[in-house]
Design a protein around this motif. Structure first.
Motif, PDB file in Angstrom:
ATOM      1  N   PHE A 194       0.970  -1.217   0.093  1.00 21.64           N
ATOM      2  CA  PHE A 194       0.054  -0.112  -0.006  1.00 21.64           C
ATOM      3  C   PHE A 194       0.926   1.487   0.047  1.00 21.64           C
ATOM      4  O   PHE A 194       0.572   2.301  -0.690  1.00 21.64           O
ATOM      5  CB  PHE A 194      -1.080   0.027   1.352  1.00 21.64           C
ATOM      6  N   VAL A 195       1.838   1.297   0.782  1.00 27.78           N
ATOM      7  CA  VAL A 195       3.006   2.386   0.743  1.00 27.78           C
ATOM      8  C   VAL A 195       3.636   2.939  -0.714  1.00 27.78           C
ATOM      9  O   VAL A 195       3.454   3.814  -1.100  1.00 27.78           O
ATOM     10  CB  VAL A 195       3.979   2.116   1.668  1.00 27.78           C
ATOM     11  N   GLN A 196       3.650   1.696  -1.277  1.00 27.37           N
ATOM     12  CA  GLN A 196       4.480   1.856  -2.819  1.00 27.37           C
ATOM     13  C   GLN A 196       3.157   2.425  -3.788  1.00 27.37           C
ATOM     14  O   GLN A 196       3.236   3.431  -4.348  1.00 27.37           O
ATOM     15  CB  GLN A 196       4.550   0.575  -3.275  1.00 27.37           C
ATOM     16  N   GLU A 197       2.066   2.106  -3.494  1.00 29.85           N
ATOM     17  CA  GLU A 197       0.736   2.273  -4.364  1.00 29.85           C
ATOM     18  C   GLU A 197       0.457   3.667  -3.985  1.00 29.85           C
ATOM     19  O   GLU A 197       0.328   4.647  -4.943  1.00 29.85           O
ATOM     20  CB  GLU A 197      -0.221   1.541  -4.257  1.00 29.85           C
ATOM     21  N   GLY A 198       0.566   4.035  -2.751  1.00 32.57           N
ATOM     22  CA  GLY A 198       0.213   5.502  -2.250  1.00 32.57           C
ATOM     23  C   GLY A 198       0.920   6.601  -2.645  1.00 32.57           C
ATOM     24  O   GLY A 198       0.696   7.741  -3.078  1.00 32.57           O
TER      25      GLY A 198
ATOM     26  N   LYS B 232       0.703   7.415   3.107  1.00 32.02           N
ATOM     27  CA  LYS B 232       0.759   6.907   1.672  1.00 32.02           C
ATOM     28  C   LYS B 232      -0.190   5.768   1.480  1.00 32.02           C
ATOM     29  O   LYS B 232      -1.007   5.275   0.704  1.00 32.02           O
ATOM     30  CB  LYS B 232       2.034   6.483   1.000  1.00 32.02           C
ATOM     31  N   ALA B 233      -0.079   4.758   2.540  1.00 30.38           N
ATOM     32  CA  ALA B 233      -0.829   3.693   2.600  1.00 30.38           C
ATOM     33  C   ALA B 233      -2.436   3.781   2.660  1.00 30.38           C
ATOM     34  O   ALA B 233      -3.043   3.013   2.125  1.00 30.38           O
ATOM     35  CB  ALA B 233      -0.366   2.703   3.835  1.00 30.38           C
ATOM     36  N   VAL B 234      -2.612   4.783   3.480  1.00 30.53           N
ATOM     37  CA  VAL B 234      -4.213   5.081   3.833  1.00 30.53           C
ATOM     38  C   VAL B 234      -4.736   5.862   2.505  1.00 30.53           C
ATOM     39  O   VAL B 234      -5.710   5.489   2.018  1.00 30.53           O
ATOM     40  CB  VAL B 234      -4.222   6.517   4.832  1.00 30.53           C
ATOM     41  N   VAL B 235      -3.836   6.382   1.760  1.00 29.48           N
ATOM     42  CA  VAL B 235      -4.224   6.940   0.328  1.00 29.48           C
ATOM     43  C   VAL B 235      -4.711   5.530  -0.722  1.00 29.48           C
ATOM     44  O   VAL B 235      -5.560   5.728  -1.209  1.00 29.48           O
ATOM     45  CB  VAL B 235      -3.343   7.787  -0.378  1.00 29.48           C
ATOM     46  N   ALA B 236      -3.861   4.794  -0.593  1.00 29.74           N
ATOM     47  CA  ALA B 236      -3.978   3.524  -1.458  1.00 29.74           C
ATOM     48  C   ALA B 236      -5.094   2.776  -0.680  1.00 29.74           C
ATOM     49  O   ALA B 236      -5.742   2.101  -1.511  1.00 29.74           O
ATOM     50  CB  ALA B 236      -2.539   2.623  -1.276  1.00 29.74           C
ATOM     51  N   ALA B 237      -5.554   2.743   0.420  1.00 31.28           N
ATOM     52  CA  ALA B 237      -6.684   2.020   1.028  1.00 31.28           C
ATOM     53  C   ALA B 237      -7.920   2.810   0.615  1.00 31.28           C
ATOM     54  O   ALA B 237      -8.635   2.195   0.327  1.00 31.28           O
ATOM     55  CB  ALA B 237      -6.533   1.974   2.768  1.00 31.28           C
ATOM     56  N   LEU B 238      -7.820   3.684   0.673  1.00 33.92           N
ATOM     57  CA  LEU B 238      -8.925   4.680   0.122  1.00 33.92           C
ATOM     58  C   LEU B 238      -9.163   4.341  -1.289  1.00 33.92           C
ATOM     59  O   LEU B 238     -10.334   4.458  -1.842  1.00 33.92           O
ATOM     60  CB  LEU B 238      -8.711   6.233   0.350  1.00 33.92           C
TER      61      LEU B 238
ATOM     62  N   SER C  21     -10.867   1.557  -1.613  1.00 35.90           N
ATOM     63  CA  SER C  21     -12.205   1.375  -0.985  1.00 35.90           C
ATOM     64  C   SER C  21     -13.200   2.307  -1.935  1.00 35.90           C
ATOM     65  O   SER C  21     -14.463   1.691  -1.778  1.00 35.90           O
ATOM     66  CB  SER C  21     -12.061   1.948   0.540  1.00 35.90           C
ATOM     67  N   LYS C  22     -12.867   3.327  -2.385  1.00 34.40           N
ATOM     68  CA  LYS C  22     -13.865   4.298  -3.028  1.00 34.40           C
ATOM     69  C   LYS C  22     -13.449   4.694  -4.433  1.00 34.40           C
ATOM     70  O   LYS C  22     -14.187   5.363  -5.159  1.00 34.40           O
ATOM     71  CB  LYS C  22     -13.871   5.434  -2.112  1.00 34.40           C
ATOM     72  N   GLY C  23     -12.038   4.405  -5.026  1.00 31.82           N
ATOM     73  CA  GLY C  23     -11.702   4.727  -6.287  1.00 31.82           C
ATOM     74  C   GLY C  23     -10.648   5.850  -6.431  1.00 31.82           C
ATOM     75  O   GLY C  23     -10.565   6.530  -5.394  1.00 31.82           O
ATOM     76  N   ILE C  24     -10.045   5.765  -7.467  1.00 35.36           N
ATOM     77  CA  ILE C  24      -9.021   6.892  -7.453  1.00 35.36           C
ATOM     78  C   ILE C  24      -9.337   8.344  -7.583  1.00 35.36           C
ATOM     79  O   ILE C  24      -8.709   9.017  -6.780  1.00 35.36           O
ATOM     80  CB  ILE C  24      -8.424   6.514  -9.196  1.00 35.36           C
TER      81      ILE C  24
END
Length: 212
Positions: free
Chosen positions: A85-89, A153-159, A162-165
């Motif tokens: 998630f960190v990498q993705e965020g 960053k991981a929270v951004v990826a989780a969102l 959860s809800k889309g880009i």
């Protein structure tokens, strides 16, 4: 509890001095599920609860929990953590900053703003502001800025999951790009050779210097 009692407790607290900072998870009344729920509500976001919890688990913490379970002969927990998630965020944050500032500024300026807004110092500041420090599951204490930054960053990826880009990008806009409010991008962008940069910029645009 009456006024005199409160005043006496306050007086004793002042004599002893402030308590050292410690993780909220060490307090008896700490309820992690309630903290997670309150965090999402404060932000006004609808996270998938499982994904949000994963975003808050540092890899080292997950590894330590697995090791402790093995030592005690207990069932080994799923080694779930936020590394991917960190990498993705990080990618979502940097790409969105570039996308927004490319609309108005040249690449050099955009890159400077991107580095400024996506730095560990900036993202850890944002993470503290939204209350992440109290709900991160980590072996560290105090929590390092890099860990705070990575968790954001991981929270951004989780969102995003959860809800889309679009929702994730709006989150970045509200909490990261908003840090530029009241700032001029040219306070952040500081070329080492302003004259050389200007000459190159004019040349790239086909503008000849006087007398050429």
């Amino acid at each position: 509890m009456g006024g005199p009692t409160l005043r006496e407790l306050k007086k004793r607290r002042e004599i002893v001095g402030p308590e050292p900072e410690r993780p909220r998870s060490t307090y008896l009344e700490w309820n992690y599920e309630a903290e997670i729920y309150a965090f999402a509500k404060r932000l006004g976001e609808e996270f998938d609860r499982k994904l949000l919890k994963q975003a808050l688990i540092q890899r080292e913490y997950a590894n330590m929990q697995e090791f402790k379970a093995q030592e005690k002969g207990e069932p080994i927990p799923d080694n779930i953590h936020n590394f991917e998630f960190v990498q993705e965020g990080d990618k979502i944050i940097t790409e969105y900053i570039i996308q927004e500032y490319n609309k108005s500024y040249p690449d050099d300026v955009v890159n400077a703003v991107k580095q400024y807004l996506s730095s560990d110092d900036m993202l850890s500041h944002v993470a503290k502001h939204i209350g992440l420090k109290d709900i991160i599951l980590t072996n560290e204490f105090p929590v390092a800025n890099e860990t705070l930054s990575n968790t954001f960053k991981a929270v951004v990826a989780a969102l995003n999951h959860s809800k889309g880009i679009e929702r994730a990008q709006l989150f970045v806009k509200d909490f990261v790009i908003s840090q530029m409010n009241g700032k001029d991008v040219y306070e952040i962008w500081d070329p080492k050779d302003p004259y050389g940069y200007l000459t190159k910029l004019l040349s790239d645009r086909g503008v000849k210097r006087g007398g050429a």
